[in-house]
Design an enzyme around this catalytic site. Structure first.
Site, PDB file in Angstrom:
ATOM      1  N   HIS A   1      -7.283  -2.691   8.934  1.00  0.00           N
ATOM      2  CA  HIS A   1      -8.571  -3.299   8.591  1.00  0.00           C
ATOM      3  C   HIS A   1      -9.376  -3.480   9.876  1.00  0.00           C
ATOM      4  CE1 HIS A   1      -6.560  -5.419   4.847  1.00  0.00           C
ATOM      5  NE2 HIS A   1      -6.466  -4.098   4.815  1.00  0.00           N
TER       6      HIS A   1
ATOM      7  N   TYR B   1     -20.056  13.793  17.991  1.00  0.00           N
ATOM      8  CA  TYR B   1     -19.204  14.967  17.745  1.00  0.00           C
ATOM      9  C   TYR B   1     -17.778  14.590  17.358  1.00  0.00           C
ATOM     10  CZ  TYR B   1     -16.541  14.862  22.132  1.00  0.00           C
ATOM     11  OH  TYR B   1     -15.670  14.510  23.126  1.00  0.00           O
TER      12      TYR B   1
ATOM     13  N   HIS C   1     -12.697  -2.631   2.166  1.00  0.00           N
ATOM     14  CA  HIS C   1     -11.288  -2.794   2.521  1.00  0.00           C
ATOM     15  C   HIS C   1     -11.032  -2.459   4.000  1.00  0.00           C
ATOM     16  CE1 HIS C   1      -6.887  -2.138   1.032  1.00  0.00           C
ATOM     17  NE2 HIS C   1      -6.914  -2.485   2.293  1.00  0.00           N
TER      18      HIS C   1
ATOM     19  N   TYR D   1      -7.497  19.741  19.227  1.00  0.00           N
ATOM     20  CA  TYR D   1      -7.911  18.571  19.988  1.00  0.00           C
ATOM     21  C   TYR D   1      -6.968  17.397  19.709  1.00  0.00           C
ATOM     22  CZ  TYR D   1     -11.569  15.699  22.261  1.00  0.00           C
ATOM     23  OH  TYR D   1     -12.282  14.894  23.098  1.00  0.00           O
TER      24      TYR D   1
ATOM     25  N   GLU E   1       0.810  -1.216   0.000  1.00  0.00           N
ATOM     26  CA  GLU E   1       0.000   0.000   0.000  1.00  0.00           C
ATOM     27  C   GLU E   1       0.850   1.276   0.000  1.00  0.00           C
ATOM     28  OE1 GLU E   1      -2.759  -0.440  -0.924  1.00  0.00           O
ATOM     29  OE2 GLU E   1      -3.973  -1.841   0.221  1.00  0.00           O
TER      30      GLU E   1
ATOM     31  N   HIS F   1      -2.748   2.761   8.256  1.00  0.00           N
ATOM     32  CA  HIS F   1      -3.795   2.025   7.546  1.00  0.00           C
ATOM     33  C   HIS F   1      -4.030   0.705   8.255  1.00  0.00           C
ATOM     34  CE1 HIS F   1      -6.011  -0.253   4.640  1.00  0.00           C
ATOM     35  NE2 HIS F   1      -5.004  -1.078   4.416  1.00  0.00           N
TER      36      HIS F   1
HETATM   37 ZN   LIG Z   1      -5.308  -2.910   3.504  1.00  0.00          ZN
END
Ligand SMILES: [Zn+2]
Length: 221
Positions: free
Chosen positions: A100, A119, A161, A214, A79, A98
């Site tokens: 899953h 929120y 994904h 924040y 990726e 990233h």
């Molecule tokens: Zn992935």
């Protein structure tokens, strides 16, 4: 925010974050990947190496442009194209995470972005957490879909994904990923008992105004 150096400590921090992703249940196996921008490029997790076996020298260093990477390194995460695209598109963001996560994936499988049901949606920069259109993992099309969805956001779901977030620092990106999965979990649960009442644009504007600072980080002196 100054860039992290390509050091043993930065590489160790990436490995610790990978282990944390799995320990906290946000990810499982080696499906998650993490990148951190450093001077002259970015560091990214190698492809398919179990996190428990990852060592600092296995972390891959790639350029931010199309120049060839230093030879003799491990294969980067498949990726890497969207990690690089996000880092290039958002100069103030220096880390990408990233994964899953189960509840993010549940929504992503149903092609449901997260509306202003809570929120904390504002932690991702707007009034929803958008959904990037489906494209094959590792493809340029996926990278394009993600950068489009994240044009004015710091995170998105990825159709069929998972999810991806960015942060000014690795800590901030990790915080966003945990918050996103918690948000997805609460949203999925709320759908099971009825229809959640959404916050209005005015209510979200008020939250967004207070949200610029924040999250974890040093207080402004
Ligand atoms: Zn992935």
């Amino acid at each position: 925010m100054s860039l992290s150096p390509d050091s043993f400590e930065t590489r160790e921090a990436i490995i610790a974050a990978c282990l944390e992703l799995n320990r906290s249940g946000v990810n499982q196996g080696t499906s998650g990947n993490i990148s951190v921008q450093v001077d002259g490029g970015f560091l990214i997790t190698p492809s398919g190496v179990p996190y428990a076996q990852m060592t600092p020298e296995l972390i891959v260093r790639l350029p931010l442009d199309d120049s060839p990477p230093e030879p003799g390194q491990m294969k980067p995460s498949t990726e890497w194209p969207f990690h690089r695209a996000i880092l290039n598109a958002k100069p103030e963001m220096h880390a990408v995470v990233h994964a899953h996560p189960v509840y993010c994936s549940v929504l992503a499988m149903s092609h449901r972005p997260i509306p202003a049901c809570h929120y904390m949606v504002a932690a991702f920069g707007g009034t929803d957490v958008p959904l990037a259109d489906y494209a094959l993992f590792g493809s340029q099309a996926l990278s394009d879909n993600i950068t489009r969805a994240m044009a004015d956001r710091t995170g998105c779901l990825m159709a069929n994904h998972g999810a991806v977030v960015c942060g000014e620092t690795l800590d901030k990106a990790m915080w966003r990923m945990r918050e996103l999965e918690t948000l997805a979990q609460a949203y999925v649960a709320s759908l099971s008992i009825g229809t959640p009442r959404l916050l209005s644009d005015a209510e979200m504007a008020e939250v967004l105004a207070g949200f610029a600072e924040y999250g974890p980080g040093r207080a402004r002196g």
